[in-house]
Design a protein around this motif. Structure first.
Motif, PDB file in Angstrom:
ATOM      1  N   UNK A   2       0.818  -1.211   0.000  1.00 12.67           N
ATOM      2  CA  UNK A   2       0.000   0.000   0.000  1.00 12.67           C
ATOM      3  C   UNK A   2       0.847   1.255   0.000  1.00 12.67           C
ATOM      4  N   UNK A   3       1.997   1.201   0.689  1.00 12.09           N
ATOM      5  CA  UNK A   3       2.890   2.362   0.674  1.00 12.09           C
ATOM      6  C   UNK A   3       3.416   2.603  -0.734  1.00 12.09           C
ATOM      7  N   UNK A   4       3.831   1.521  -1.418  1.00 13.16           N
ATOM      8  CA  UNK A   4       4.317   1.705  -2.792  1.00 13.16           C
ATOM      9  C   UNK A   4       3.216   2.297  -3.660  1.00 13.16           C
ATOM     10  N   UNK A   5       2.003   1.766  -3.504  1.00 12.42           N
ATOM     11  CA  UNK A   5       0.898   2.280  -4.323  1.00 12.42           C
ATOM     12  C   UNK A   5       0.662   3.756  -4.069  1.00 12.42           C
ATOM     13  N   UNK A   6       0.726   4.144  -2.787  1.00 16.17           N
ATOM     14  CA  UNK A   6       0.528   5.560  -2.444  1.00 16.17           C
ATOM     15  C   UNK A   6       1.592   6.418  -3.122  1.00 16.17           C
ATOM     16  N   UNK A   7       2.851   5.967  -3.044  1.00 12.74           N
ATOM     17  CA  UNK A   7       3.937   6.746  -3.651  1.00 12.74           C
ATOM     18  C   UNK A   7       3.780   6.820  -5.170  1.00 12.74           C
ATOM     19  N   UNK A   8       3.356   5.706  -5.757  1.00 13.19           N
ATOM     20  CA  UNK A   8       3.148   5.723  -7.210  1.00 13.19           C
ATOM     21  C   UNK A   8       2.045   6.695  -7.586  1.00 13.19           C
ATOM     22  N   UNK A   9       0.989   6.728  -6.756  1.00 10.69           N
ATOM     23  CA  UNK A   9      -0.104   7.646  -7.053  1.00 10.69           C
ATOM     24  C   UNK A   9       0.357   9.098  -6.941  1.00 10.69           C
ATOM     25  N   UNK A  10       1.199   9.370  -5.938  1.00 11.14           N
ATOM     26  CA  UNK A  10       1.745  10.723  -5.814  1.00 11.14           C
ATOM     27  C   UNK A  10       2.552  11.066  -7.058  1.00 11.14           C
ATOM     28  N   UNK A  11       3.433  10.136  -7.447  1.00 16.93           N
ATOM     29  CA  UNK A  11       4.291  10.403  -8.606  1.00 16.93           C
ATOM     30  C   UNK A  11       3.468  10.563  -9.880  1.00 16.93           C
ATOM     31  N   UNK A  12       2.403   9.768 -10.009  1.00 16.06           N
ATOM     32  CA  UNK A  12       1.552   9.855 -11.188  1.00 16.06           C
ATOM     33  C   UNK A  12       0.897  11.230 -11.259  1.00 16.06           C
ATOM     34  N   UNK A  13       0.561  11.763 -10.089  1.00 15.76           N
ATOM     35  CA  UNK A  13      -0.142  13.041 -10.078  1.00 15.76           C
ATOM     36  C   UNK A  13       0.733  14.231 -10.430  1.00 15.76           C
ATOM     37  N   UNK A  14       2.046  14.093 -10.239  1.00 13.17           N
ATOM     38  CA  UNK A  14       2.924  15.241 -10.471  1.00 13.17           C
ATOM     39  C   UNK A  14       2.920  15.616 -11.949  1.00 13.17           C
ATOM     40  N   UNK A  15       2.652  16.893 -12.258  1.00 17.09           N
ATOM     41  CA  UNK A  15       2.563  17.300 -13.658  1.00 17.09           C
ATOM     42  C   UNK A  15       3.878  17.114 -14.405  1.00 17.09           C
ATOM     43  N   UNK A  16       3.763  16.841 -15.698  1.00 18.09           N
ATOM     44  CA  UNK A  16       4.980  16.531 -16.457  1.00 18.09           C
ATOM     45  C   UNK A  16       5.908  17.743 -16.559  1.00 18.09           C
ATOM     46  N   UNK A  17       5.352  18.950 -16.434  1.00 18.53           N
ATOM     47  CA  UNK A  17       6.208  20.133 -16.510  1.00 18.53           C
ATOM     48  C   UNK A  17       7.170  20.171 -15.315  1.00 18.53           C
ATOM     49  N   UNK A  18       6.717  19.635 -14.174  1.00 13.42           N
ATOM     50  CA  UNK A  18       7.600  19.598 -13.005  1.00 13.42           C
ATOM     51  C   UNK A  18       8.747  18.615 -13.253  1.00 13.42           C
ATOM     52  N   UNK A  19       8.414  17.459 -13.860  1.00  9.83           N
ATOM     53  CA  UNK A  19       9.478  16.528 -14.239  1.00  9.83           C
ATOM     54  C   UNK A  19      10.438  17.200 -15.206  1.00  9.83           C
TER      55      UNK A  19
END
Lengths: 303, 292
Positions: free
Chosen positions: B112-129
């Protein structure tokens, strides 16, 4: 000789097992570290700016003169908020009604049509949405502004919001459909057996049950909309001002970053100002993201 | 009197439901119309400028001013970039998705922790990357290049890929994993020889999805991949991409250059549509021959 080859086989298996487990653990650690690396990187880069200006000044000042070292993000933040919330206001009712229709009323063939439609809409690149915005929405908004006796080029907050609304619809809609699907059927059966009409059941039972899910789907929509770059950048006009109406041009944060990457290095502090903009995006988006997920988890346990 | 009131209430109840049903149908139609409007307007604008020369030549005389030439640089550049990024992301994503579902099968908290982190990363806009990638590039003293673009896009698509692979692997029946363990196979053998085979169509769908994301994203490559008229011949050269080809050339005042932008938009749309349709086909196949 034979025992040797068996031993060899065992060693090879163990080795393979350990190697793959090691690599998996590396990937796992990478994912755990990634958000922090991003955050620290952005903080370090924008820390130069904090040395000369206070946080309050940066956020609430509206003076944007990079050449004289004045960085007020207020116009950009306000533009971002306008675009995001208008787009959610457009997308929310459409998504909610469609989700209810698809899960409660629609016939099979409608579902069969809508599933690929949603998938394709979700897969279309944002630059294509931008081109579409320029071809169709910009002239349309310009005309609509004419009805209200406002002269507008069409490159405005409203145009950006409409394009953005269409972009987040598949995202929000998918979550809402999931939310309505997970409501146990017994609930609506109980309501129907007590004599409620179908619409009453949907309105007073299902939607009440789905309420936290609905709110969090909108929250996730906000987090998606807030960071969207290229499509908005192409239609929103990009004028540094605090917009006073929806037909005026705006300049959201992602557009600010994307437009100025070329001259980033020639002006002192400019790159850290842009990194600060990225930091604001990161923080706001992650806040809405986590908040919405928290609401889902918290209320799912309660009800 | 009371009877009349009741009738009225019934009538209004019916009316309310009717109104909302009409609104529902309208909003569903709006979504379909929006999709058709997007595809049709892109095709109408772009197809007339699409020709054999357009897709087999690189631009001549500069992409912003030259009237001659086509968009081959952007097509090939995009394929290189998203192909490379998808491959790199696969190297990280597949092991991680297997790790979550087989190695950590019993430790729900970790998963569940990995899933949470993946969801956070998925949400970050591509311009920030993109901005982060650019900062990293400056820090390491690199210039805009295919490699920098690939790395940034890889970071951006990893969460998408892992999350969709995770959705596929979640559906593997536990009994299958346990059967494999009970026959004495190690965890990696179970992962790669049993579960992988069972899930291949679903995993291909996940890869295609990530590829589609990679090819369509402009904000992450804006800073990192640069733009050029030529087809890159090594990883250290800058590269053109289709989304940026649309974005840059649409801003030109010269109609011939704008036509190149519309042509790129058509090519990009067609690629994305092909990906979408073939991934649907794969997932349908997946539904058919899976062990339940």
């Amino acid at each position: 000789m034979r025992s040797f080859s068996i031993l060899n086989f065992k060693v090879r298996r163990t080795l393979r097992e350990n190697l793959s487990a090691f690599w998996m653990k590396c990937c796992y650690l990478l994912i755990l570290a990634m958000p922090f690396i991003l955050l620290i990187g952005l903080l370090l880069k924008s820390s130069l700016l904090f040395g000369e200006h206070s946080l309050m000044e940066l956020i609430f000042s509206s003076e944007w003169k990079p050449l004289s070292g004045k960085f007020g993000f207020f116009p950009f933040i306000i533009s971002s908020l306008w675009v995001t919330f208008i787009s959610i206001a457009i997308a929310a009712p459409v998504c909610l009604l469609t989700a209810i229709y698809l899960t409660q009323y629609a016939k099979r063939f409608v579902l069969k049509i809508m599933q690929p439609v949603i998938d394709i809409l979700a897969g279309i690149p944002s630059v294509i949405y931008g081109v579409w915005g320029i071809i169709i929405i910009v002239p349309f908004v310009s005309k609509v502004a004419g009805w209200f006796n406002v002269s507008s080029s069409g490159y405005s907050i409203l145009t950006g919001a409409i394009v953005l609304a269409v972009m987040i619809i598949p995202f929000v809609l998918n979550i809402l459909i999931e939310v309505y699907k997970t409501i146990p059927i017994e609930l609506s059966e109980a309501s129907l057996s007590l004599g409620a009409t179908k619409w009453e059941t949907i309105k007073k039972v299902l939607t009440r049950k789905a309420y936290p899910g609905i709110i969090s789907s909108f929250g996730l929509g906000v987090s998606r909309a807030f960071g969207e770059t290229i499509a908005v950048l192409m239609v929103v006009g990009n004028v540094v001002q605090i917009p006073s109406g929806i037909f005026q041009a705006g300049y959201p944060l992602p557009a600010l970053i994307a437009n100025n990457y070329g001259e980033m290095l020639s002006i002192p502090l400019y790159d850290s100002a842009l990194m600060f903009a990225a930091l604001i995006l990161f923080v706001v988006v992650t806040f809405f993201n986590m908040g919405s997920r928290y609401i889902i988890m918290h209320y799912e346990k309660k009800i | 009197m009371k009877r009349k009131f009741n009738l009225n209430r019934k009538f209004f109840k019916k009316l309310e439901e009717l109104i909302f049903r009409v609104l529902m149908i309208i909003s569903t139609t709006i979504i379909i119309v929006a999709l058709l409007a997007i595809i049709i307007s892109i095709l109408i604008k772009g197809v007339p400028s699409l020709s054999w020369e357009m897709i087999t030549q690189t631009p001549k005389g500069g992409y912003y001013f030259g009237k001659e030439g086509g968009i081959l640089n952007a097509i090939i550049g995009s394929l290189y970039l998203s192909g490379g990024a998808t491959f790199l992301a696969l190297v990280v994503s597949l092991p991680l998705a297997l790790y979550m579902n087989i190695h950590k099968m019993k430790e729900k908290l970790v998963v569940n922790i990995i899933r949470l982190f993946l969801d956070i990363l998925w949400g970050i806009p591509s311009i920030v990357y993109g901005a982060f990638g650019f900062a990293l590039m400056v820090f390491l003293g690199l210039r805009t290049s295919l490699l920098a673009g690939i790395l940034t896009v890889t970071l951006f698509i990893i969460p998408i890929m892992v999350r969709s692979m995770d959705e596929v692997l979640k559906t593997v029946p536990r009994g299958l994993i346990e059967a494999s363990f009970s026959l004495g196979s190690t965890r990696s053998e179970t992962s790669f020889r049993v579960i992988l085979r069972q899930c291949i169509p679903g995993l291909i769908t996940a890869i295609l999805l990530a590829f589609g994301r990679a090819i369509g994203d402009a904000a992450a490559v804006l800073f990192t991949a640069g733009y050029t008229d030529y087809i890159p011949t090594s990883l250290s050269q800058p590269t053109a991409t289709l989304p940026l080809s649309v974005f840059f050339q649409l801003g030109s005042p010269i109609p011939e250059v704008q036509n190149r932008a519309y042509a790129s938009a058509v090519v990009l749309t067609v690629i994305v549509l092909i990906i979408s349709i073939s991934s649907r086909a794969f997932s349908m196949k997946y539904q058919k021959n899976r062990i339940k």
